[in-house]
Design a protein around this motif. Structure first.
Motif, mmCIF file in Angstrom:
data_model
loop_
_atom_site.group_PDB
_atom_site.id
_atom_site.type_symbol
_atom_site.label_atom_id
_atom_site.label_comp_id
_atom_site.label_asym_id
_atom_site.label_seq_id
_atom_site.Cartn_x
_atom_site.Cartn_y
_atom_site.Cartn_z
ATOM 1 N N ARG A 34 58.530 -15.592 56.290
ATOM 2 C CA ARG A 34 57.190 -15.032 56.469
ATOM 3 C C ARG A 34 57.050 -13.739 55.670
ATOM 4 O O ARG A 34 57.977 -12.924 55.613
ATOM 5 C CB ARG A 34 56.922 -14.733 57.952
ATOM 6 C CG ARG A 34 56.875 -15.954 58.846
ATOM 7 C CD ARG A 34 56.558 -15.539 60.280
ATOM 8 N NE ARG A 34 56.635 -16.647 61.213
ATOM 9 C CZ ARG A 34 55.613 -17.470 61.477
ATOM 10 N NH1 ARG A 34 54.453 -17.278 60.871
ATOM 11 N NH2 ARG A 34 55.749 -18.450 62.349
ATOM 12 N N GLN A 35 55.885 -13.566 55.060
ATOM 13 C CA GLN A 35 55.612 -12.349 54.311
ATOM 14 C C GLN A 35 55.759 -11.128 55.217
ATOM 15 O O GLN A 35 55.255 -11.102 56.339
ATOM 16 C CB GLN A 35 54.197 -12.405 53.731
ATOM 17 C CG GLN A 35 53.844 -11.244 52.815
ATOM 18 C CD GLN A 35 52.517 -11.463 52.102
ATOM 19 O OE1 GLN A 35 52.019 -12.583 51.997
ATOM 20 N NE2 GLN A 35 51.931 -10.386 51.592
ATOM 21 N N ALA A 54 50.703 -16.115 49.561
ATOM 22 C CA ALA A 54 50.663 -14.654 49.660
ATOM 23 C C ALA A 54 49.350 -14.238 50.295
ATOM 24 O O ALA A 54 48.273 -14.733 49.929
ATOM 25 C CB ALA A 54 50.810 -14.011 48.282
ATOM 26 N N ASN A 55 49.428 -13.321 51.266
ATOM 27 C CA ASN A 55 48.224 -12.817 51.921
ATOM 28 C C ASN A 55 47.419 -11.935 50.975
ATOM 29 O O ASN A 55 47.968 -11.074 50.285
ATOM 30 C CB ASN A 55 48.597 -12.016 53.169
ATOM 31 C CG ASN A 55 49.231 -12.883 54.241
ATOM 32 O OD1 ASN A 55 48.943 -14.074 54.338
ATOM 33 N ND2 ASN A 55 50.108 -12.298 55.034
ATOM 34 N N GLN A 56 46.106 -12.162 50.933
ATOM 35 C CA GLN A 56 45.212 -11.379 50.097
ATOM 36 C C GLN A 56 44.523 -10.292 50.930
ATOM 37 O O GLN A 56 44.605 -10.281 52.157
ATOM 38 C CB GLN A 56 44.165 -12.302 49.464
ATOM 39 C CG GLN A 56 44.773 -13.459 48.681
ATOM 40 C CD GLN A 56 45.593 -13.017 47.492
ATOM 41 O OE1 GLN A 56 45.072 -12.542 46.495
ATOM 42 N NE2 GLN A 56 46.917 -13.164 47.598
ATOM 43 N N GLU A 57 43.829 -9.382 50.242
ATOM 44 C CA GLU A 57 43.166 -8.280 50.933
ATOM 45 C C GLU A 57 42.115 -8.767 51.924
ATOM 46 O O GLU A 57 41.858 -8.122 52.935
ATOM 47 C CB GLU A 57 42.522 -7.334 49.914
ATOM 48 C CG GLU A 57 43.538 -6.555 49.080
ATOM 49 C CD GLU A 57 42.875 -5.585 48.124
ATOM 50 O OE1 GLU A 57 41.621 -5.528 48.104
ATOM 51 O OE2 GLU A 57 43.601 -4.881 47.398
ATOM 52 N N GLY A 59 42.382 -11.264 53.768
ATOM 53 C CA GLY A 59 43.041 -11.968 54.869
ATOM 54 C C GLY A 59 43.376 -13.417 54.572
ATOM 55 O O GLY A 59 44.100 -14.049 55.342
ATOM 56 N N ALA A 60 42.849 -13.963 53.461
ATOM 57 C CA ALA A 60 43.137 -15.351 53.106
ATOM 58 C C ALA A 60 44.535 -15.450 52.493
ATOM 59 O O ALA A 60 45.076 -14.481 51.974
ATOM 60 C CB ALA A 60 42.095 -15.867 52.121
ATOM 61 N N ALA A 61 45.104 -16.633 52.564
ATOM 62 C CA ALA A 61 46.424 -16.883 51.972
ATOM 63 C C ALA A 61 46.244 -17.665 50.682
ATOM 64 O O ALA A 61 45.716 -18.777 50.689
ATOM 65 C CB ALA A 61 47.304 -17.654 52.942
ATOM 66 N N THR A 87 54.889 -15.842 52.195
ATOM 67 C CA THR A 87 55.229 -16.792 53.238
ATOM 68 C C THR A 87 55.484 -18.144 52.587
ATOM 69 O O THR A 87 54.738 -18.555 51.688
ATOM 70 C CB THR A 87 54.089 -16.913 54.257
ATOM 71 O OG1 THR A 87 53.926 -15.660 54.932
ATOM 72 C CG2 THR A 87 54.366 -17.998 55.288
#
Length: 221
Positions: A34-35, A54-57, A59-61, A87
């Motif tokens: 997990r990231q 990867a989580n973006q600003e 909140g989306a992956a 992740t």
């Protein structure tokens, strides 16, 4: 597609690396790492396919990469003081060997394999860019076809049905930054021309034709 670590090492050394770890199994949709979690080990993937997210600003992956048997997971943050930068989620039933960082370092030194690891890490640097950005210059159809081709290519020889794709049309749309309707229209067209099979799941039935839709040359028959 970049070469996996098994190919860079060679099969005998890959097997030596596996013997240093503990075998783990993962069900579809379950995380391998997990990231933000601490490092301290890496995973050597022996079966199944995974998605690197990867989580973006907002909140989306975002989909960063796809990996398959013979590749490494978590090598970018294998040191204990590092944290995971992404992740990794299982797309299929997966198996991997969890190898502690100390054991990996001894292995690389003993077998003069740091060059192979460096080559592997350099090849993976492009994965800091989201998948949809790397394909931005292609048409929607080419982007979708290239994604499907990569997923099929990553299936190991032990995979029972490599042409059956382990995600939905909606998941593909999100990964590529396309609308659900765009992907649905493209899938419908490919089902009409025989590229994909009918039914609720995405199943490739004509790989050379899919390669032509992607704008690449299919050489494996």
């Amino acid at each position: 597609m970049t070469r996996g670590f098994r190919e860079l090492l060679g099969e005998p050394l890959w097997q030596d690396l596996l013997r240093l770890g503990v075998r783990r199994r993962y069900r579809p949709k379950s995380p391998l790492v997990r990231q933000g979690d601490p490092g301290g080990h890496l995973l050597a993937l022996t079966s199944g396919r995974v998605a690197v997210l990867a989580n973006q600003e907002d909140g989306a992956a975002a989909l960063i990469a796809l990996r398959g048997p013979g590749d490494l997971i978590g090598e970018m943050a294998s040191r204990s003081e590092s944290t995971r930068v992404a992740t990794v989620v299982a797309l299929d039933e997966c198996a991997a060997h969890q190898v502690p960082t100390a054991a990996v370092n001894r292995f690389l030194d003993t077998h003069d394999a740091r060059g192979a690891m460096n080559d592997h890490l350099v090849a993976k640097l492009s994965e800091s860019v989201p998948y949809q950005v790397r394909l931005v210059h292609f048409s929607a159809g080419q982007r979708l076809a290239r994604l499907l081709l990569e997923v099929v290519a990553l299936a190991g020889p032990e995979h029972r049905d490599p042409m059956r794709l382990p995600f939905s049309q909606n998941t593909a749309a999100i990964a590529l930054g396309l609308s659900r309707s765009t992907v649905a229209d493209q899938v419908a067209a490919w089902r009409r021309d025989g590229t994909l099979g009918s039914g609720p799941r995405l199943v490739v039935t004509d790989l050379p034709l899919l390669a032509r839709h992607a704008g690449v040359t299919h050489t494996t028959g």
